[in-house]
Design an enzyme around this catalytic site. Sequence first.
Site, PDB file in Angstrom:
ATOM      1  N   HIS A  32     -51.547 -12.451 -12.573  1.00  0.00           N
ATOM      2  CA  HIS A  32     -51.231 -12.689 -11.166  1.00  0.00           C
ATOM      3  C   HIS A  32     -52.513 -12.636 -10.334  1.00  0.00           C
ATOM      4  O   HIS A  32     -53.569 -12.248 -10.836  1.00  0.00           O
ATOM      5  CB  HIS A  32     -50.217 -11.650 -10.651  1.00  0.00           C
ATOM      6  CG  HIS A  32     -50.636 -10.238 -10.857  1.00  0.00           C
ATOM      7  ND1 HIS A  32     -50.068  -9.409 -11.798  1.00  0.00           N
ATOM      8  CD2 HIS A  32     -51.603  -9.508 -10.269  1.00  0.00           C
ATOM      9  CE1 HIS A  32     -50.658  -8.237 -11.766  1.00  0.00           C
ATOM     10  NE2 HIS A  32     -51.605  -8.263 -10.859  1.00  0.00           N
TER      11      HIS A  32
HETATM   12  C1  T46 Z   1     -53.257  -5.550 -10.756  1.00  0.00           C
HETATM   13  C2  T46 Z   1     -53.330  -5.143 -12.200  1.00  0.00           C
HETATM   14  C3  T46 Z   1     -54.700  -4.906 -12.658  1.00  0.00           C
HETATM   15  C4  T46 Z   1     -45.417  -0.337  -8.057  1.00  0.00           C
HETATM   16  O1  T46 Z   1     -44.252  -0.050  -7.747  1.00  0.00           O
HETATM   17  N1  T46 Z   1     -46.471   0.252  -7.401  1.00  0.00           N
HETATM   18  C5  T46 Z   1     -47.769  -0.030  -7.704  1.00  0.00           C
HETATM   19  O2  T46 Z   1     -48.696   0.526  -7.075  1.00  0.00           O
HETATM   20  C6  T46 Z   1     -48.026  -0.975  -8.749  1.00  0.00           C
HETATM   21  C7  T46 Z   1     -49.459  -1.331  -9.120  1.00  0.00           C
HETATM   22  C8  T46 Z   1     -46.973  -1.566  -9.396  1.00  0.00           C
HETATM   23  N2  T46 Z   1     -45.706  -1.239  -9.046  1.00  0.00           N
HETATM   24  C9  T46 Z   1     -44.573  -1.828  -9.800  1.00  0.00           C
HETATM   25  C10 T46 Z   1     -44.463  -3.335  -9.740  1.00  0.00           C
HETATM   26  C11 T46 Z   1     -43.805  -3.684 -11.057  1.00  0.00           C
HETATM   27  O3  T46 Z   1     -42.399  -3.541 -10.940  1.00  0.00           O
HETATM   28  O4  T46 Z   1     -44.765  -1.509 -11.182  1.00  0.00           O
HETATM   29  C12 T46 Z   1     -44.303  -2.567 -12.007  1.00  0.00           C
HETATM   30  C13 T46 Z   1     -45.415  -3.028 -12.932  1.00  0.00           C
HETATM   31  O5  T46 Z   1     -46.420  -3.702 -12.160  1.00  0.00           O
HETATM   32  P1  T46 Z   1     -47.172  -4.990 -12.707  1.00  0.00           P
HETATM   33  O6  T46 Z   1     -46.322  -5.760 -13.603  1.00  0.00           O
HETATM   34  O7  T46 Z   1     -47.736  -5.715 -11.494  1.00  0.00           O
HETATM   35  O8  T46 Z   1     -48.364  -4.306 -13.550  1.00  0.00           O
HETATM   36  P2  T46 Z   1     -49.682  -4.991 -14.090  1.00  0.00           P
HETATM   37  O9  T46 Z   1     -50.363  -3.991 -14.936  1.00  0.00           O
HETATM   38  O10 T46 Z   1     -49.415  -6.328 -14.660  1.00  0.00           O
HETATM   39  O11 T46 Z   1     -50.583  -5.227 -12.755  1.00  0.00           O
HETATM   40  C14 T46 Z   1     -51.173  -4.116 -12.114  1.00  0.00           C
HETATM   41  C15 T46 Z   1     -51.094  -4.281 -10.585  1.00  0.00           C
HETATM   42  O12 T46 Z   1     -49.750  -4.526 -10.196  1.00  0.00           O
HETATM   43  C16 T46 Z   1     -51.961  -5.397 -10.080  1.00  0.00           C
HETATM   44  O13 T46 Z   1     -52.134  -5.258  -8.689  1.00  0.00           O
HETATM   45  O14 T46 Z   1     -54.193  -6.129 -10.220  1.00  0.00           O
HETATM   46  O15 T46 Z   1     -52.522  -4.016 -12.504  1.00  0.00           O
END
Ligand code: T46
Length: 136
Positions: free
Chosen positions: A52
């Site tokens: 993303h």
């Molecule tokens: C990024 C990469 C490097 C939250 O509720 N609070 C938070 O602060 C974060 C970061 C995520 N979430 C929730 C959103 C999703 O439902 O946790 C779940 C997993 O998040 P995501 O699929 O976006 O995780 P990654 O590891 O793919 O991405 C994360 C960050 O979201 C993003 O900003 O740059 O790490």
Amino acid sequence: MSDFGPLTVNFKTITDVRGDLTYLEGEKDIPFSIKRVYYIYNVPENSARGGHAHINLRQVMFAIVGSFTISLDAGEGPTEFILNNPEQGLLIESGVWRELGTFTPGTIAMVVASDYYSESDYVRSYTEFLKKYGSR
Ligand code: T46
């Protein structure tokens, strides 16, 4: 334009016989005020994360422990970086697609962010990303 801006952020470390202490301060070492910190760990082998871009969010990411890869794409294809140094962060500006992988066992990836979590700041479709940022 493969311009990710100034990428490397070096943190200060105080070393004495008791070990190392590394610190980072918002608006000093980190080029923004820190509103949120999160960390990623227990990542299974061969798992990928990210996939993303952010519309406004700025982040600095680093490996507190271990090592992982991150590929950054500002719209002209990916450039891969390895993060494996707790004294050195990678600045990820908004409008940059990121993909994380190759986590070694026990890795803890730490992220300091310029804003609170908001799903509306995410672009989670690469097609949409290219439409928005591909022609800069
Ligand atoms: C990024 C990469 C490097 C939250 O509720 N609070 C938070 O602060 C974060 C970061 C995520 N979430 C929730 C959103 C999703 O439902 O946790 C779940 C997993 O998040 P995501 O699929 O976006 O995780 P990654 O590891 O793919 O991405 C994360 C960050 O979201 C993003 O900003 O740059 O790490």
